[in-house]
Write an enzyme that holds these catalytic residues in place. Structure first.
Site, PDB file in Angstrom:
ATOM      1  N   ASP A  29       4.831   9.198 -15.514  1.00 36.00           N
ATOM      2  CA  ASP A  29       5.618   9.363 -14.289  1.00 36.00           C
ATOM      3  C   ASP A  29       7.099   9.531 -14.668  1.00 36.00           C
ATOM      4  O   ASP A  29       7.605   8.844 -15.561  1.00 36.00           O
ATOM      5  CB  ASP A  29       5.436   8.155 -13.366  1.00 36.00           C
ATOM      6  CG  ASP A  29       5.907   8.430 -11.947  1.00 36.00           C
ATOM      7  OD1 ASP A  29       5.046   8.515 -11.051  1.00 36.00           O
ATOM      8  OD2 ASP A  29       7.127   8.562 -11.741  1.00 36.00           O
ATOM      9  N   ILE A  30       7.791  10.433 -13.978  1.00 33.35           N
ATOM     10  CA  ILE A  30       9.186  10.722 -14.292  1.00 33.35           C
ATOM     11  C   ILE A  30      10.106   9.551 -13.925  1.00 33.35           C
ATOM     12  O   ILE A  30      11.217   9.442 -14.434  1.00 33.35           O
ATOM     13  CB  ILE A  30       9.624  12.022 -13.566  1.00 33.35           C
ATOM     14  CG1 ILE A  30      10.790  12.691 -14.270  1.00 33.35           C
ATOM     15  CG2 ILE A  30       9.952  11.766 -12.104  1.00 33.35           C
ATOM     16  CD1 ILE A  30      11.052  14.115 -13.815  1.00 33.35           C
ATOM     17  N   ASN A  86      -1.488   6.427  -3.309  1.00 35.39           N
ATOM     18  CA  ASN A  86      -0.814   6.435  -2.018  1.00 35.39           C
ATOM     19  C   ASN A  86      -1.381   7.582  -1.186  1.00 35.39           C
ATOM     20  O   ASN A  86      -1.570   8.689  -1.695  1.00 35.39           O
ATOM     21  CB  ASN A  86       0.691   6.600  -2.212  1.00 35.39           C
ATOM     22  CG  ASN A  86       1.295   5.440  -2.973  1.00 35.39           C
ATOM     23  OD1 ASN A  86       0.875   4.294  -2.813  1.00 35.39           O
ATOM     24  ND2 ASN A  86       2.283   5.721  -3.815  1.00 35.39           N
ATOM     25  N   GLN A  93       2.814   8.624   0.462  1.00 37.27           N
ATOM     26  CA  GLN A  93       2.471   9.707  -0.472  1.00 37.27           C
ATOM     27  C   GLN A  93       3.570  10.763  -0.394  1.00 37.27           C
ATOM     28  O   GLN A  93       3.962  11.187   0.703  1.00 37.27           O
ATOM     29  CB  GLN A  93       1.120  10.324  -0.086  1.00 37.27           C
ATOM     30  CG  GLN A  93       0.658  11.406  -1.045  1.00 37.27           C
ATOM     31  CD  GLN A  93      -0.705  11.984  -0.676  1.00 37.27           C
ATOM     32  OE1 GLN A  93      -1.291  11.611   0.334  1.00 37.27           O
ATOM     33  NE2 GLN A  93      -1.194  12.898  -1.493  1.00 37.27           N
ATOM     34  N   HIS A  99      -3.503  12.025  -6.780  1.00 37.00           N
ATOM     35  CA  HIS A  99      -3.082  11.412  -8.041  1.00 37.00           C
ATOM     36  C   HIS A  99      -3.250   9.915  -7.956  1.00 37.00           C
ATOM     37  O   HIS A  99      -3.114   9.308  -6.890  1.00 37.00           O
ATOM     38  CB  HIS A  99      -1.633  11.770  -8.386  1.00 37.00           C
ATOM     39  CG  HIS A  99      -0.633  11.455  -7.309  1.00 37.00           C
ATOM     40  ND1 HIS A  99      -0.478  12.249  -6.201  1.00 37.00           N
ATOM     41  CD2 HIS A  99       0.252  10.435  -7.175  1.00 37.00           C
ATOM     42  CE1 HIS A  99       0.461  11.729  -5.432  1.00 37.00           C
ATOM     43  NE2 HIS A  99       0.916  10.614  -5.992  1.00 37.00           N
ATOM     44  N   HIS A 101      -1.830   6.428  -9.724  1.00 35.94           N
ATOM     45  CA  HIS A 101      -0.842   5.789 -10.593  1.00 35.94           C
ATOM     46  C   HIS A 101      -1.569   4.735 -11.429  1.00 35.94           C
ATOM     47  O   HIS A 101      -2.322   3.915 -10.881  1.00 35.94           O
ATOM     48  CB  HIS A 101       0.227   5.065  -9.770  1.00 35.94           C
ATOM     49  CG  HIS A 101       1.020   5.945  -8.840  1.00 35.94           C
ATOM     50  ND1 HIS A 101       2.316   6.306  -9.100  1.00 35.94           N
ATOM     51  CD2 HIS A 101       0.702   6.516  -7.647  1.00 35.94           C
ATOM     52  CE1 HIS A 101       2.768   7.058  -8.098  1.00 35.94           C
ATOM     53  NE2 HIS A 101       1.800   7.198  -7.197  1.00 35.94           N
TER      54      HIS A 101
END
Ligand code: 5GP
Ligand code: ZN
Length: 112
Positions: A29-30, A86, A93, A99, A101
């Site tokens: 994750d960024i 989410n 979301q 996706h 996490h």
């Protein structure tokens, strides 16, 4: 399709890859919320949990086995971790490509 995660899968947007096979792609994750924060996504564009259909049953099972594999690779399996998806507005979301996490590497709290 104008989808951020589809662009990450096809390499138009760079990402730090953690795992890839024919069906799923996982990357850091960024904006990590913990020492380990990985996103795992199906290569098939599905907007959210609510877009999963019966024909995706094998894919979703496969994705969960890939989560196990990544958890072991990242040494999260003994101390534990969290898997979050989410969904929609109340779920906050922000990217509408399914996706999950994978969050760990520290003690997590449960306060929403
Ligand atoms: P959501 O809020 O939809 O559950 O999760 C979207 C996640 O994607 C967020 O945690 C956000 O930090 C991450 N994200 C957004 N844009 C990028 C990007 O360009 N690259 C990466 N690696 N992660 C991103
Ligand atoms: Zn997509």
């Amino acid at each position: 399709m104008d989808c951020l995660f589809c662009k990450i899968i096809n390499g138009d947007i760079p990402s730090k890859k953690v795992y890839e096979d024919d069906h799923v792609y996982a990357f850091h994750d960024i904006s990590p919320m913990a020492p380990v924060h990985i996103l795992i996504i199906p290569k098939k564009h599905i907007p959210s949990v609510m877009g999963i259909t019966a024909e995706d049953k094998d894919l979703i099972g496969h994705l969960h086995l890939a989560i196990q594999h990544i958890a072991k690779e990242m040494n999260l399996d003994e101390e534990g971790f969290r898997v979050i998806t989410n969904t929609g507005k109340n779920g906050q979301q922000t990217v509408f490509h399914l996706h999950y996490h994978i969050v760990g590497g520290r003690q997590l709290e449960w306060n929403m």
